[in-house]
Design a protein around this motif. Structure first.
Motif, mmCIF file in Angstrom:
data_model
loop_
_atom_site.group_PDB
_atom_site.id
_atom_site.type_symbol
_atom_site.label_atom_id
_atom_site.label_comp_id
_atom_site.label_asym_id
_atom_site.label_seq_id
_atom_site.Cartn_x
_atom_site.Cartn_y
_atom_site.Cartn_z
ATOM 1 N N VAL A 61 20.930 -7.828 2.857
ATOM 2 C CA VAL A 61 20.032 -8.503 1.837
ATOM 3 C C VAL A 61 19.129 -9.758 2.499
ATOM 4 C CG1 VAL A 61 20.199 -9.428 -0.487
ATOM 5 C CG2 VAL A 61 21.540 -7.558 0.231
ATOM 6 N N ALA A 62 20.133 -10.550 2.843
ATOM 7 C CA ALA A 62 19.589 -11.924 3.211
ATOM 8 C C ALA A 62 20.614 -12.674 4.295
ATOM 9 C CB ALA A 62 19.204 -12.698 2.169
ATOM 10 N N ASP A 88 13.242 -6.238 3.140
ATOM 11 C CA ASP A 88 11.847 -5.995 2.422
ATOM 12 C C ASP A 88 11.959 -5.693 0.978
ATOM 13 O OD1 ASP A 88 10.188 -4.043 5.060
ATOM 14 O OD2 ASP A 88 10.499 -6.283 4.741
ATOM 15 N N SER A 89 13.053 -5.379 0.596
ATOM 16 C CA SER A 89 13.146 -4.703 -0.845
ATOM 17 C C SER A 89 13.364 -5.829 -1.681
ATOM 18 C CB SER A 89 14.406 -3.881 -0.838
ATOM 19 O OG SER A 89 15.656 -4.518 -0.653
ATOM 20 N N VAL A 90 13.933 -7.115 -1.123
ATOM 21 C CA VAL A 90 14.164 -8.400 -2.070
ATOM 22 C C VAL A 90 13.172 -9.519 -1.504
ATOM 23 C CG1 VAL A 90 16.553 -7.497 -2.230
ATOM 24 C CG2 VAL A 90 15.919 -9.306 -0.539
ATOM 25 N N PHE A 130 14.204 -12.736 -4.053
ATOM 26 C CA PHE A 130 15.747 -13.176 -3.834
ATOM 27 C C PHE A 130 15.516 -14.609 -2.931
ATOM 28 C CE2 PHE A 130 18.752 -9.355 -4.421
ATOM 29 C CZ PHE A 130 17.960 -9.108 -5.788
ATOM 30 N N ALA A 131 16.314 -15.596 -3.128
ATOM 31 C CA ALA A 131 16.180 -16.706 -2.250
ATOM 32 C C ALA A 131 17.622 -17.147 -1.830
ATOM 33 C CB ALA A 131 15.682 -17.782 -2.659
ATOM 34 N N GLN A 166 19.852 -16.631 -5.071
ATOM 35 C CA GLN A 166 19.150 -16.608 -6.380
ATOM 36 C C GLN A 166 18.501 -15.285 -6.292
ATOM 37 O OE1 GLN A 166 19.054 -19.183 -8.675
ATOM 38 N NE2 GLN A 166 18.086 -17.323 -9.757
ATOM 39 N N MET A 167 18.783 -14.516 -7.358
ATOM 40 C CA MET A 167 17.991 -13.045 -7.690
ATOM 41 C C MET A 167 17.153 -13.357 -8.886
ATOM 42 S SD MET A 167 21.326 -10.881 -6.430
ATOM 43 C CE MET A 167 22.170 -11.439 -8.049
ATOM 44 N N ASN A 168 15.984 -13.199 -8.719
ATOM 45 C CA ASN A 168 15.055 -13.411 -9.759
ATOM 46 C C ASN A 168 14.462 -11.812 -10.177
ATOM 47 O OD1 ASN A 168 15.611 -15.959 -10.027
ATOM 48 N ND2 ASN A 168 14.057 -16.493 -8.702
#
Length: 125
Positions: free
Chosen positions: A48-49, A62-64, A68-69, A82-84
């Protein structure tokens, strides 16, 4: 002994936001990269990150990207996600992870050696 404990998961409607936290202990947090991965039912675990030891480098799937941060607070030994603008396809168990080696960062599951127990994120449509 390195320990990672995630929190902040839950049920949210599509378009909503959540912030995940991962508290680390057992070694000097500021020397190690941190990553977030997720695994949906019946699927493989996906990157994810990730964030470098000093926060200077970040990577996203790429999907997030743009939604997301990832961030970290080295004084609190904690990494955040942080997921928006959440979507139903973001539903998964989210894991934080960290590598054995100092000052390395990667996007693959094999780049990480210590894992948390996971926190469930469910996004309803």
């Amino acid at each position: 002994q390195v320990q990672l404990v995630e929190s902040g998961g839950g049920l949210v409607q599509a378009g909503g936001s959540l912030r995940l936290s991962c508290a680390a202990s057992g070694r000097t947090f500021s020397r190690y990269a941190m990553g977030w991965f997720r695994q949906a039912p019946g699927k493989e675990r996906d990157f994810v990150a990730a964030i470098s030891w000093n926060g200077g480098l970040t990577y996203y799937a790429d999907s997030v990207k743009g939604r997301f941060a990832i961030s970290r607070d080295n004084a609190k030994n904690t990494v955040y996600l942080q997921m928006n603008s959440l979507k139903p396809e973001d539903t998964a168990i989210y894991y934080c992870a960290t590598p054995y080696a100092r000052y390395t960062i990667g996007k693959g599951g094999n780049d990480y050696d210590y894992w948390g127990q996971g926190t469930q994120v469910t996004v309803s449509s």
